[in-house]
Design a protein around this motif. Structure first.
Motif, PDB file in Angstrom:
ATOM      1  N   HIS A 108       0.813  -1.216   0.000  1.00 22.08           N
ATOM      2  CA  HIS A 108       0.000   0.000   0.000  1.00 22.08           C
ATOM      3  C   HIS A 108       0.849   1.270   0.000  1.00 22.08           C
ATOM      4  N   VAL A 109       2.136   1.145  -0.323  1.00 22.68           N
ATOM      5  CA  VAL A 109       3.014   2.316  -0.329  1.00 22.68           C
ATOM      6  C   VAL A 109       2.560   3.305  -1.398  1.00 22.68           C
ATOM      7  N   GLU A 110       2.359   4.551  -0.995  1.00 21.01           N
ATOM      8  CA  GLU A 110       1.922   5.605  -1.921  1.00 21.01           C
ATOM      9  C   GLU A 110       3.083   6.453  -2.418  1.00 21.01           C
ATOM     10  N   ILE A 111       4.124   6.579  -1.598  1.00 21.27           N
ATOM     11  CA  ILE A 111       5.264   7.442  -1.944  1.00 21.27           C
ATOM     12  C   ILE A 111       6.553   6.684  -1.683  1.00 21.27           C
ATOM     13  N   LEU A 112       7.427   6.638  -2.676  1.00 13.53           N
ATOM     14  CA  LEU A 112       8.751   6.031  -2.534  1.00 13.53           C
ATOM     15  C   LEU A 112       9.808   7.107  -2.705  1.00 13.53           C
ATOM     16  N   VAL A 113      10.758   7.143  -1.774  1.00 12.94           N
ATOM     17  CA  VAL A 113      11.885   8.072  -1.871  1.00 12.94           C
ATOM     18  C   VAL A 113      13.177   7.262  -1.940  1.00 12.94           C
ATOM     19  N   LEU A 114      13.994   7.525  -2.940  1.00 19.89           N
ATOM     20  CA  LEU A 114      15.365   7.003  -2.984  1.00 19.89           C
ATOM     21  C   LEU A 114      16.286   8.166  -2.661  1.00 19.89           C
ATOM     22  N   ASP A 115      16.802   8.186  -1.455  1.00 14.93           N
ATOM     23  CA  ASP A 115      17.672   9.283  -1.013  1.00 14.93           C
ATOM     24  C   ASP A 115      19.127   8.884  -1.222  1.00 14.93           C
ATOM     25  N   GLU A 116      19.910   9.837  -1.758  1.00  9.95           N
ATOM     26  CA  GLU A 116      21.316   9.566  -2.089  1.00  9.95           C
ATOM     27  C   GLU A 116      21.418   8.329  -2.973  1.00  9.95           C
ATOM     28  N   ALA A 117      20.665   8.361  -4.053  1.00 11.15           N
ATOM     29  CA  ALA A 117      20.596   7.220  -4.963  1.00 11.15           C
ATOM     30  C   ALA A 117      21.957   6.884  -5.551  1.00 11.15           C
ATOM     31  N   ASP A 118      22.759   7.890  -5.843  1.00 17.65           N
ATOM     32  CA  ASP A 118      24.093   7.610  -6.400  1.00 17.65           C
ATOM     33  C   ASP A 118      24.949   6.840  -5.413  1.00 17.65           C
ATOM     34  N   ARG A 119      24.813   7.156  -4.134  1.00 14.65           N
ATOM     35  CA  ARG A 119      25.593   6.441  -3.118  1.00 14.65           C
ATOM     36  C   ARG A 119      25.112   5.002  -2.991  1.00 14.65           C
ATOM     37  N   MET A 120      23.826   4.805  -3.121  1.00 14.41           N
ATOM     38  CA  MET A 120      23.308   3.436  -3.035  1.00 14.41           C
ATOM     39  C   MET A 120      23.826   2.586  -4.194  1.00 14.41           C
ATOM     40  N   LEU A 121      23.935   3.188  -5.366  1.00 11.34           N
ATOM     41  CA  LEU A 121      24.502   2.439  -6.494  1.00 11.34           C
ATOM     42  C   LEU A 121      25.984   2.173  -6.263  1.00 11.34           C
ATOM     43  N   ASP A 122      26.705   3.173  -5.758  1.00 15.00           N
ATOM     44  CA  ASP A 122      28.135   2.994  -5.454  1.00 15.00           C
ATOM     45  C   ASP A 122      28.356   1.848  -4.470  1.00 15.00           C
ATOM     46  N   MET A 123      27.430   1.686  -3.556  1.00 10.92           N
ATOM     47  CA  MET A 123      27.572   0.693  -2.506  1.00 10.92           C
ATOM     48  C   MET A 123      26.997  -0.661  -2.900  1.00 10.92           C
ATOM     49  N   GLY A 124      26.574  -0.781  -4.141  1.00 11.61           N
ATOM     50  CA  GLY A 124      26.147  -2.079  -4.647  1.00 11.61           C
ATOM     51  C   GLY A 124      24.723  -2.461  -4.303  1.00 11.61           C
ATOM     52  N   PHE A 125      23.854  -1.467  -4.096  1.00 11.30           N
ATOM     53  CA  PHE A 125      22.486  -1.755  -3.687  1.00 11.30           C
ATOM     54  C   PHE A 125      21.502  -1.895  -4.849  1.00 11.30           C
ATOM     55  N   ILE A 126      21.971  -1.803  -6.075  1.00  9.12           N
ATOM     56  CA  ILE A 126      21.046  -1.772  -7.206  1.00  9.12           C
ATOM     57  C   ILE A 126      20.162  -3.028  -7.254  1.00  9.12           C
ATOM     58  N   ARG A 127      20.735  -4.203  -6.990  1.00 12.37           N
ATOM     59  CA  ARG A 127      19.924  -5.427  -7.004  1.00 12.37           C
ATOM     60  C   ARG A 127      18.889  -5.405  -5.896  1.00 12.37           C
ATOM     61  N   ASP A 128      19.292  -4.942  -4.716  1.00 17.06           N
ATOM     62  CA  ASP A 128      18.347  -4.851  -3.602  1.00 17.06           C
ATOM     63  C   ASP A 128      17.209  -3.901  -3.948  1.00 17.06           C
ATOM     64  N   ILE A 129      17.546  -2.775  -4.562  1.00 14.56           N
ATOM     65  CA  ILE A 129      16.523  -1.794  -4.915  1.00 14.56           C
ATOM     66  C   ILE A 129      15.521  -2.399  -5.895  1.00 14.56           C
ATOM     67  N   LYS A 130      16.027  -3.121  -6.890  1.00 13.06           N
ATOM     68  CA  LYS A 130      15.140  -3.742  -7.869  1.00 13.06           C
ATOM     69  C   LYS A 130      14.220  -4.777  -7.218  1.00 13.06           C
ATOM     70  N   LYS A 131      14.745  -5.527  -6.251  1.00 16.37           N
ATOM     71  CA  LYS A 131      13.910  -6.494  -5.529  1.00 16.37           C
ATOM     72  C   LYS A 131      12.799  -5.784  -4.757  1.00 16.37           C
ATOM     73  N   ILE A 132      13.135  -4.630  -4.191  1.00 17.62           N
ATOM     74  CA  ILE A 132      12.154  -3.881  -3.393  1.00 17.62           C
ATOM     75  C   ILE A 132      11.078  -3.275  -4.293  1.00 17.62           C
ATOM     76  N   LEU A 133      11.485  -2.767  -5.460  1.00 13.93           N
ATOM     77  CA  LEU A 133      10.526  -2.133  -6.362  1.00 13.93           C
ATOM     78  C   LEU A 133       9.414  -3.090  -6.778  1.00 13.93           C
ATOM     79  N   VAL A 134       9.756  -4.364  -6.920  1.00 14.56           N
ATOM     80  CA  VAL A 134       8.765  -5.361  -7.325  1.00 14.56           C
ATOM     81  C   VAL A 134       7.672  -5.509  -6.278  1.00 14.56           C
ATOM     82  N   LEU A 135       7.992  -5.202  -5.032  1.00 12.39           N
ATOM     83  CA  LEU A 135       7.048  -5.377  -3.931  1.00 12.39           C
ATOM     84  C   LEU A 135       6.081  -4.216  -3.779  1.00 12.39           C
ATOM     85  N   LEU A 136       6.295  -3.137  -4.520  1.00 12.92           N
ATOM     86  CA  LEU A 136       5.506  -1.922  -4.351  1.00 12.92           C
ATOM     87  C   LEU A 136       4.383  -1.841  -5.378  1.00 12.92           C
ATOM     88  N   PRO A 137       3.321  -1.091  -5.056  1.00 11.68           N
ATOM     89  CA  PRO A 137       2.251  -0.887  -6.035  1.00 11.68           C
ATOM     90  C   PRO A 137       2.784  -0.148  -7.257  1.00 11.68           C
TER      91      PRO A 137
END
Length: 443
Positions: A151-180
């Motif tokens: 039921h998430v209405e708003i998603l914020v990716l804060d410091e997205a460049d840092r998350m990519l630098d830290m190797g979170f891109i796969r985690d982010i993609k897994k999370i996106l699938v769970l959202l409306p």
């Protein structure tokens, strides 16, 4: 110009006023109306620009709008998800939500690693409107089926460049699938690299575009000075400077965790209260050290770039580069932690012969020459020749090729902003700083 121009609720305006903020920063002037409008947003802004309030205030306003009805039965769902790269940043963002939403009937929660998952599971059984999380721990909850993001209405990716630098891109993609599929997406990044643009292209729907402050700008109210010194004498010089100038609150940057430990130990042995903060420290130790440093009871905090993300102190007077960063953009981030809220600040760099190229790269990036001042009694020995960058502090045994990141350090780090009146977020209108990692996958 006050915050009343945005049409925010009286409760939010009251909370903002109680924090002592009167004038919106440039990012807030653009981001708040964009978020309130309900569309997607791609914003170029860094910590210290007032970015956090730029999205938390309108999110609080939207979620507290009684004309928008949620599910009529069952426990109220999580309506906003804010993903951040580090534990410290998560704590900072969630604290802002609590401060600005203190008069609203909304509930927030922080979900990070480094602490027991059980209290978090218990907390999820009660109302959580806004969830601030690091990707790794959030996926732990998903795996244990303790979390519902449908039921998430708003998603914020804060410091997205840092998350990519830290190797979170796969985690982010897994999370996106769970959202409306139908939701508002807000992406904040210090830089707009090809990877960020690709992520934005797959995530955002006709987003508004905002970019504030020139990349790699440094604040005009920060004094920069370089002290040339031999690599083996850096620790003694730092202790000398702290004692001679009676520095009471000093943030010192090293390249590595080992170097941070050794330097903190040396300063303590020299009678200077010091602690190191890095990814190998427990979350409780890091939280305690940061709290003592913010309160002023700890004189020196020695940090790696990654661990320093989330250190947000409004009037930090001194930042010291014990070792210059391998990535020149990190210099801007480091010194961006001083000179905030219109206050004066000092950025001191201890530079040995090994680091001359790193210094040149920094000066080229910020388009200015840094003044040099040799300290009497610590004159560099001209006979010493440059060696490959030491992976550690003050001449440890293990050596690396020049410019290569050491263990526990990641490549690519981004930039800083001034002002005359007090802004929400405490940064001047033409500057950019940063934040860093916690230890292992942001869990």
């Amino acid at each position: 110009m006050s915050f009343s121009i945005f049409g925010l609720s009286d409760e939010i305006i009251r909370a903002v006023a109680e924090r002592g903020y009167t004038n919106p920063t440039p990012i807030q002037l653009q981001a708040i109306p964009a978020v309130l409008a309900g569309g997607d947003l791609m914003a170029g802004a860094q910590t210290g620009t007032g970015k956090t309030a730029g999205f938390t205030l309108p999110i609080l306003n939207r979620l507290s709008d009684k004309s928008i009805k949620g599910p009529s039965t069952g426990r109220p769902p999580i309506r906003a998800l804010i993903l951040v790269p580090t534990r410290e940043l998560a704590a900072q963002v969630e604290e802002s939500i609590r401060n600005y939403g203190k008069y609203l009937k909304l509930s927030s929660m922080i979900m990070i690693g480094g602490v027991s998952i059980r209290p978090q599971i218990t907390r999820l059984k009660s109302r959580v409107d806004i969830l601030v999380a690091t990707p790794g721990r959030l996926l732990d909850h998903v795996q244990q089926k303790t979390l519902d993001l449908s039921h998430v209405e708003i998603l914020v990716l804060d410091e997205a460049d840092r998350m990519l630098d830290m190797g979170f891109i796969r985690d982010i993609k897994k999370i996106l699938v769970l959202l409306p599929k139908q939701r508002q997406n807000l992406l904040f990044s210090a830089t707009f690299s090809d990877e960020i643009r690709a992520l934005a292209g797959s995530l955002l729907n006709q987003p508004a575009m905002i970019e504030v402050a020139r990349p790699n700008a440094t604040a005009d109210n920060v004094t920069h000075v370089v002290h040339p010194v031999d690599r083996e004498r850096k620790r003694d010089l730092l202790a000398h400077l702290i004692k001679q100038h009676h520095w009471s609150q000093v943030l010192v940057f090293t390249r590595t965790k080992h170097g941070a430990n050794k330097l903190a130990e040396h300063l303590v042995a020299s009678g200077i209260p010091s602690l190191a903060i890095h990814g190998n420290k427990s979350q409780s130790a890091r939280t305690r050290a940061l709290a003592e440093f913010k309160a002023g009871s700890l004189q020196v905090l020695v940090a790696t770039d990654i661990a320093a993300r989330g250190i947000d102190i409004s009037e930090l007077p001194h930042v010291v580069n014990f070792e210059l960063p391998n990535v020149p953009e990190d210099y801007v981030h480091r010194i961006g932690r001083t000179g905030r809220a219109g206050a004066e600040g000092d950025a001191v760099s201890l530079v040995c012969v090994d680091e001359r190229k790193l210094l040149t790269d920094i000066e080229r990036l910020i388009k200015r020459d840094l003044s040099n001042k040799i300290i009497a009694g610590f004159e560099p020995d001209p006979r010493i020749r440059a060696e490959p960058i030491v992976n550690g502090s003050g001449g440890g045994p293990r050596r690396m090729l020049p410019g290569l990141p050491g263990r526990g350090q990641r490549r690519g780090q981004p930039a800083a902003k001034p002002r005359a009146t007090r802004n929400l977020g405490g940064q001047a209108a033409s500057r950019i700083p940063a934040l860093h990692r916690s230890g292992g996958r942001g869990r």
